[in-house]
Design a protein around this motif. Structure first.
Motif, PDB file in Angstrom:
ATOM      1  N   ARG A  25       3.418  13.630  -0.653  1.00 37.93           N
ATOM      2  CA  ARG A  25       2.832  12.466   0.031  1.00 37.93           C
ATOM      3  C   ARG A  25       3.587  11.209  -0.409  1.00 37.93           C
ATOM      4  NH1 ARG A  25      -0.559  13.561   2.821  1.00 37.93           N
ATOM      5  NH2 ARG A  25      -2.722  13.100   2.346  1.00 37.93           N
ATOM      6  N   LEU A  26       4.124  10.489   0.559  1.00 37.03           N
ATOM      7  CA  LEU A  26       4.829   9.248   0.225  1.00 37.03           C
ATOM      8  C   LEU A  26       3.829   8.214  -0.271  1.00 37.03           C
ATOM      9  CD1 LEU A  26       7.199   9.030   3.323  1.00 37.03           C
ATOM     10  CD2 LEU A  26       7.828   9.657   0.969  1.00 37.03           C
ATOM     11  N   LEU A  27       4.291   7.350  -1.153  1.00 34.16           N
ATOM     12  CA  LEU A  27       3.401   6.287  -1.626  1.00 34.16           C
ATOM     13  C   LEU A  27       2.925   5.426  -0.453  1.00 34.16           C
ATOM     14  CD1 LEU A  27       2.029   4.661  -3.844  1.00 34.16           C
ATOM     15  CD2 LEU A  27       4.207   3.459  -4.211  1.00 34.16           C
ATOM     16  N   SER A  28       3.818   5.135   0.480  1.00 32.46           N
ATOM     17  CA  SER A  28       3.425   4.325   1.641  1.00 32.46           C
ATOM     18  C   SER A  28       2.286   5.006   2.410  1.00 32.46           C
ATOM     19  CB  SER A  28       4.622   4.087   2.563  1.00 32.46           C
ATOM     20  OG  SER A  28       5.270   5.304   2.862  1.00 32.46           O
ATOM     21  N   ASP A  29       2.371   6.305   2.580  1.00 29.14           N
ATOM     22  CA  ASP A  29       1.314   7.019   3.315  1.00 29.14           C
ATOM     23  C   ASP A  29       0.024   7.089   2.505  1.00 29.14           C
ATOM     24  OD1 ASP A  29       2.934   7.431   5.486  1.00 29.14           O
ATOM     25  OD2 ASP A  29       3.603   9.407   4.839  1.00 29.14           O
ATOM     26  N   ALA A  30       0.166   7.243   1.186  1.00 26.57           N
ATOM     27  CA  ALA A  30      -1.037   7.275   0.345  1.00 26.57           C
ATOM     28  C   ALA A  30      -1.771   5.936   0.422  1.00 26.57           C
ATOM     29  CB  ALA A  30      -0.659   7.589  -1.100  1.00 26.57           C
ATOM     30  N   LEU A  31      -1.010   4.855   0.380  1.00 25.24           N
ATOM     31  CA  LEU A  31      -1.640   3.533   0.446  1.00 25.24           C
ATOM     32  C   LEU A  31      -2.329   3.340   1.794  1.00 25.24           C
ATOM     33  CD1 LEU A  31       1.238   1.417  -1.146  1.00 25.24           C
ATOM     34  CD2 LEU A  31      -1.000   1.879  -2.165  1.00 25.24           C
ATOM     35  N   ARG A  32      -1.622   3.671   2.860  1.00 23.34           N
ATOM     36  CA  ARG A  32      -2.151   3.391   4.192  1.00 23.34           C
ATOM     37  C   ARG A  32      -3.236   4.379   4.601  1.00 23.34           C
ATOM     38  NH1 ARG A  32       0.257   0.379   7.862  1.00 23.34           N
ATOM     39  NH2 ARG A  32      -0.310   1.888   9.458  1.00 23.34           N
ATOM     40  N   GLY A  36      -6.466   3.393   2.818  1.00 24.96           N
ATOM     41  CA  GLY A  36      -6.840   2.448   3.878  1.00 24.96           C
ATOM     42  C   GLY A  36      -6.238   1.063   3.716  1.00 24.96           C
ATOM     43  N   LEU A  37      -5.204   0.959   2.889  1.00 26.79           N
ATOM     44  CA  LEU A  37      -4.568  -0.349   2.678  1.00 26.79           C
ATOM     45  C   LEU A  37      -3.414  -0.480   3.674  1.00 26.79           C
ATOM     46  CD1 LEU A  37      -4.686  -0.345  -1.207  1.00 26.79           C
ATOM     47  CD2 LEU A  37      -6.023  -1.785   0.336  1.00 26.79           C
ATOM     48  N   THR A  38      -3.766  -0.815   4.891  1.00 24.46           N
ATOM     49  CA  THR A  38      -2.788  -0.781   5.979  1.00 24.46           C
ATOM     50  C   THR A  38      -1.933  -2.043   6.060  1.00 24.46           C
ATOM     51  OG1 THR A  38      -4.532  -1.557   7.471  1.00 24.46           O
ATOM     52  CG2 THR A  38      -4.126   0.822   7.391  1.00 24.46           C
ATOM     53  N   GLY A  39      -2.116  -2.938   5.092  1.00 18.73           N
ATOM     54  CA  GLY A  39      -1.234  -4.108   5.051  1.00 18.73           C
ATOM     55  C   GLY A  39       0.200  -3.720   4.772  1.00 18.73           C
ATOM     56  N   THR A  40       0.419  -2.657   4.059  1.00 16.66           N
ATOM     57  CA  THR A  40       1.778  -2.164   3.818  1.00 16.66           C
ATOM     58  C   THR A  40       2.265  -1.489   5.098  1.00 16.66           C
ATOM     59  OG1 THR A  40       1.367  -1.835   1.465  1.00 16.66           O
ATOM     60  CG2 THR A  40       3.178  -0.571   2.427  1.00 16.66           C
ATOM     61  N   HIS A  41       3.337  -2.020   5.659  1.00 18.40           N
ATOM     62  CA  HIS A  41       3.816  -1.492   6.940  1.00 18.40           C
ATOM     63  C   HIS A  41       4.978  -0.526   6.727  1.00 18.40           C
ATOM     64  CE1 HIS A  41       2.071  -5.114   9.358  1.00 18.40           C
ATOM     65  NE2 HIS A  41       1.157  -4.298   8.881  1.00 18.40           N
ATOM     66  N   VAL A  42       5.104   0.393   7.661  1.00 15.84           N
ATOM     67  CA  VAL A  42       6.185   1.380   7.603  1.00 15.84           C
ATOM     68  C   VAL A  42       7.036   1.232   8.854  1.00 15.84           C
ATOM     69  CG1 VAL A  42       6.729   3.834   7.567  1.00 15.84           C
ATOM     70  CG2 VAL A  42       4.824   2.963   6.203  1.00 15.84           C
ATOM     71  N   GLY A  43       8.306   0.889   8.638  1.00 22.05           N
ATOM     72  CA  GLY A  43       9.213   0.730   9.767  1.00 22.05           C
ATOM     73  C   GLY A  43      10.195   1.876   9.840  1.00 22.05           C
ATOM     74  N   CYS A  44      11.219   1.807   9.004  1.00 19.61           N
ATOM     75  CA  CYS A  44      12.323   2.766   9.099  1.00 19.61           C
ATOM     76  C   CYS A  44      12.051   4.078   8.377  1.00 19.61           C
ATOM     77  CB  CYS A  44      13.579   2.133   8.530  1.00 19.61           C
ATOM     78  SG  CYS A  44      13.468   1.804   6.740  1.00 19.61           S
ATOM     79  N   ALA A  51       9.917  -3.275   5.060  1.00 18.97           N
ATOM     80  CA  ALA A  51       8.541  -3.555   5.481  1.00 18.97           C
ATOM     81  C   ALA A  51       7.507  -2.942   4.540  1.00 18.97           C
ATOM     82  CB  ALA A  51       8.315  -3.038   6.897  1.00 18.97           C
ATOM     83  N   CYS A  52       7.882  -1.851   3.893  1.00 17.19           N
ATOM     84  CA  CYS A  52       6.925  -1.107   3.060  1.00 17.19           C
ATOM     85  C   CYS A  52       6.936  -1.557   1.596  1.00 17.19           C
ATOM     86  CB  CYS A  52       7.272   0.371   3.117  1.00 17.19           C
ATOM     87  SG  CYS A  52       8.865   0.698   2.313  1.00 17.19           S
ATOM     88  N   THR A  53       7.597  -2.676   1.308  1.00 15.96           N
ATOM     89  CA  THR A  53       7.783  -3.080  -0.082  1.00 15.96           C
ATOM     90  C   THR A  53       6.453  -3.411  -0.760  1.00 15.96           C
ATOM     91  OG1 THR A  53       9.942  -3.988   0.488  1.00 15.96           O
ATOM     92  CG2 THR A  53       8.977  -4.713  -1.604  1.00 15.96           C
ATOM     93  N   VAL A  54       6.248  -2.800  -1.909  1.00 13.10           N
ATOM     94  CA  VAL A  54       5.107  -3.137  -2.771  1.00 13.10           C
ATOM     95  C   VAL A  54       5.681  -3.460  -4.149  1.00 13.10           C
ATOM     96  CG1 VAL A  54       3.519  -1.644  -1.485  1.00 13.10           C
ATOM     97  CG2 VAL A  54       4.734  -0.732  -3.486  1.00 13.10           C
ATOM     98  N   LEU A  55       4.840  -3.970  -5.027  1.00 11.70           N
ATOM     99  CA  LEU A  55       5.296  -4.268  -6.377  1.00 11.70           C
ATOM    100  C   LEU A  55       4.789  -3.192  -7.324  1.00 11.70           C
ATOM    101  CD1 LEU A  55       4.594  -8.123  -6.457  1.00 11.70           C
ATOM    102  CD2 LEU A  55       6.635  -6.894  -5.667  1.00 11.70           C
ATOM    103  N   LEU A  56       5.693  -2.634  -8.102  1.00 18.10           N
ATOM    104  CA  LEU A  56       5.316  -1.682  -9.160  1.00 18.10           C
ATOM    105  C   LEU A  56       5.582  -2.370 -10.491  1.00 18.10           C
ATOM    106  CD1 LEU A  56       6.653   1.792  -7.971  1.00 18.10           C
ATOM    107  CD2 LEU A  56       4.521   0.643  -7.404  1.00 18.10           C
ATOM    108  N   ASP A  57       4.517  -2.629 -11.222  1.00 14.33           N
ATOM    109  CA  ASP A  57       4.634  -3.436 -12.441  1.00 14.33           C
ATOM    110  C   ASP A  57       5.442  -4.704 -12.158  1.00 14.33           C
ATOM    111  OD1 ASP A  57       3.086  -1.756 -13.980  1.00 14.33           O
ATOM    112  OD2 ASP A  57       4.792  -0.676 -14.842  1.00 14.33           O
ATOM    113  N   GLY A  58       5.194  -5.270 -11.006  1.00  8.73           N
ATOM    114  CA  GLY A  58       5.807  -6.553 -10.646  1.00  8.73           C
ATOM    115  C   GLY A  58       7.160  -6.460  -9.979  1.00  8.73           C
TER     116      GLY A  58
END
Ligand code: FES
Ligand code: FES
Length: 162
Positions: A25-32, A36-44, A51-58
């Motif tokens: 399971r991709l982190l992007s898919d786990a989040l979304r 249910g945290l659909t603010g993280t978008h998945v493009g390519c 688009a899917c950038t999140v911060l890991l320990d900043g």
């Protein structure tokens, strides 16, 4: 044969979540999809658009290139976590709003997280710094001018503490 599931805990925006997901399971898919945290978008889905950038320990990280099982033991911040504690917009969000740094908004979560991290490293960016900061994120709408203005405005609003 059904896929083996793994129990894990992800800490997202300061909240611990228990999940049961396949190893791939991709982190992007786990989040979304799982959280249910659909603010993280998945493009390519290939690490290119940002688009899917999140911060890991900043640190800005492409969540489409990482498995959720690899994200335990780190603090994950998504775009939903960039608001202030009272629910008002954070400095970077407010700056994008003021400076019209978005049009369709698809790319915006990735820009907001990227710029948040970037301003921690360069709290008083020049215009060139601002361009460098967002060079890895793609936007098909804005032409980037207002995004660069937004970065500079965010630095002003944050007063050197984004
Ligand atoms: S969706 Fe992850 S970089 Fe494009
Ligand atoms: S605002 Fe539409 S892709 Fe950036």
């Amino acid at each position: 044969m059904s896929e083996q599931l793994h129990d894990l805990r992800l800490t997202v925006n300061g909240v611990a979540h228990a999940l049961r997901v396949p190893a791939r399971r991709l982190l992007s898919d786990a989040l979304r999809h799982d959280l249910g945290l659909t603010g993280t978008h998945v493009g390519c889905e290939h690490g290119v658009c940002g688009a899917c950038t999140v911060l890991l320990d900043g640190l800005p990280t492409r969540s489409c290139l990482m498995f959720a099982v690899s994200a335990v033991d780190v603090d994950i911040t998504t775009v939903e976590g960039l608001t202030e504690a009272d629910g008002t917009l954070g400095a970077v969000q407010q700056a994008f709003l003021e400076c019209h740094g978005l049009q369709c908004g698809f790319c915006t979560p990735g820009f907001l997280t990227t710029v948040t991290a970037g301003l921690r490293q360069h709290p008083t960016p020049t215009e060139d710094d601002a361009r460098d900061m967002v060079a890895g994120n793609l936007c098909r709408c804005t032409g980037y001018t207002n995004i660069v203005r937004s970065v500079l405005r965010a630095a002003e609003l944050a007063g050197g503490e984004a």
